[in-house]
Design a protein around this motif. Structure first.
Motif: not given
Length: 376
Positions: A161-185
């Motif tokens: 996400c930091d790399l995307a923002h540093a380049a002026g890009a947008v970051f999308l996270c597929d958190a389907v398997q992570g939601f509720g299990r590990v912290p979201l970005p």
């Protein structure tokens, strides 16, 4: 049947089911109608939305209900691509992403976009130096899965996400398997989640979108969900999702402790098998393992009273070895000798032990038969 396929779907929480029944049977108003029945249904939709946002625990953003994570990802990927300036046509993702991301990104090549599929290392994790070189000022969008659905590894999404923002890009996270299990970005611009991976009903998901960001609609019609996703919502499905998310928030510590206990037991029970993917950076409710001399598909057939899998349920009928396992550098033989075992809230230690015994016995029988055939 012993159910060990939690990455494909999770059992519906009884509390979520109970919340859905009145909205299917009694309070059946259209949530977009202005009469009392409609307002009652709409109130349940908004309650569910609030519960999910609370469970996500992110900075200010809005939640758009969809038919599932696949639709949420398609809305975000195509929308961000269309919104990008003409000099930003590069879309960067990982070679091991779910088909809902991978195929959508590749399809955009026909519209003049440049798909870039980053390789992963032997442990399934992306090399951040390679990602840094690929994410440049021509990049419109970077997409990464928080927890891989097939091998359970946790990608360094905050760094991506930091790399995307540093380049002026947008970051999308597929958190389907992570939601509720590990912290979201927390710095992500958009996050896709699904109800049926967190003990909610199938047929409903959501796209979280950071405040201030807008997207063109993928589905046109009545302008529901702020004009981003037209179509009549199912209050029952939304309510089930909301209750499941709330339960997940309340039970998070207990669920994590239970999964850790099962993981430690599984490592002993499947001694002698090789784990696919990192053993350190992974969600422990996903055990993807392989063993020499076995055929995973046959193993599934030999253990009919146990629900486990070869990998993604969405691609299980293709007959091709997993692109995720290939991405790790596994051979066809190694990939075909791999199986995925998933467990969670409703899995008992006794069930896991019984399943492991049956699976290892069936695998040993396969190996013995193969050795006998080879010797003859």
């Amino acid at each position: 049947m012993i159910y060990l396929d939690y990455q494909a779907t999770t059992p519906l929480a009884p509390e979520a089911f109970e919340a859905m029944v009145p909205l299917l049977r009694d309070h059946y108003g259209n949530p977009h109608s202005t009469h009392r029945a409609g307002r009652q249904a709409a109130a349940q939709v908004e309650l569910a939305r609030d519960r999910i946002l609370s469970a996500m625990a992110l900075p200010e953003g809005r939640l758009i209900f969809t038919s599932g994570a696949t639709e949420a990802l398609n809305i975000a990927i195509t929308g961000f691509a269309r919104n990008a300036p003409a000099d930003r046509r590069r879309i960067v993702t990982l070679a091991t992403e779910h088909a809902a991301v991978r195929d959508t990104v590749l399809a955009l090549e026909a519209d003049g976009y440049e798909p870039v599929l980053l390789p992963v290392q032997r442990d399934g994790l992306v090399d951040l130096d390679i990602a840094r070189a690929a994410i440049n000022p021509e990049t419109a969008l970077v997409i990464a899965m928080l927890v891989n659905n097939e091998i359970g590894v946790i990608q360094p999404v905050d760094a991506l996400c930091d790399l995307a923002h540093a380049a002026g890009a947008v970051f999308l996270c597929d958190a389907v398997q992570g939601f509720g299990r590990v912290p979201l970005p927390e710095n992500a611009d958009a996050i896709a989640i699904s109800a049926h991976k967190v003990h909610g009903p199938k047929g409903v998901g959501a796209l979280w979108l950071r405040d201030g960001l807008t997207l063109p609609p993928l589905i046109h019609g009545g302008g529901q969900e702020g004009g981003l996703r037209s179509g009549t919502l199912s209050p029952a499905l939304c309510a089930g999702f909301g209750v499941a998310a709330d339960l997940m928030r309340q039970n998070r510590e207990a669920d994590v402790a239970h999964v850790e206990k099962l993981w430690k037991a599984a490592l002993d029970l499947f001694h002698g098998w090789t784990i696919n993917g990192s053993t350190d950076n992974r969600y422990h409710g996903n055990l993807n393992i392989r063993r020499d001399g076995i055929d995973g598909a046959r193993l599934l057939s030999d253990c009919r009273n146990i629900a486990f899998s070869l990998g993604s349920a969405c691609a299980s009928g293709s007959g091709r070895p997993s692109h995720v396992l290939h991405g790790l550098g596994l051979s066809d033989k190694e990939a075909r000798g791999s199986v995925r075992i998933g467990f969670g809230r409703y899995t008992s230690a006794a069930e896991l032990e019984d399943a492991a015994r049956a699976i290892t016995q069936a695998a040993a029988h396969q190996t013995t038969v193969a050795q006998g055939a080879h010797g003859s």
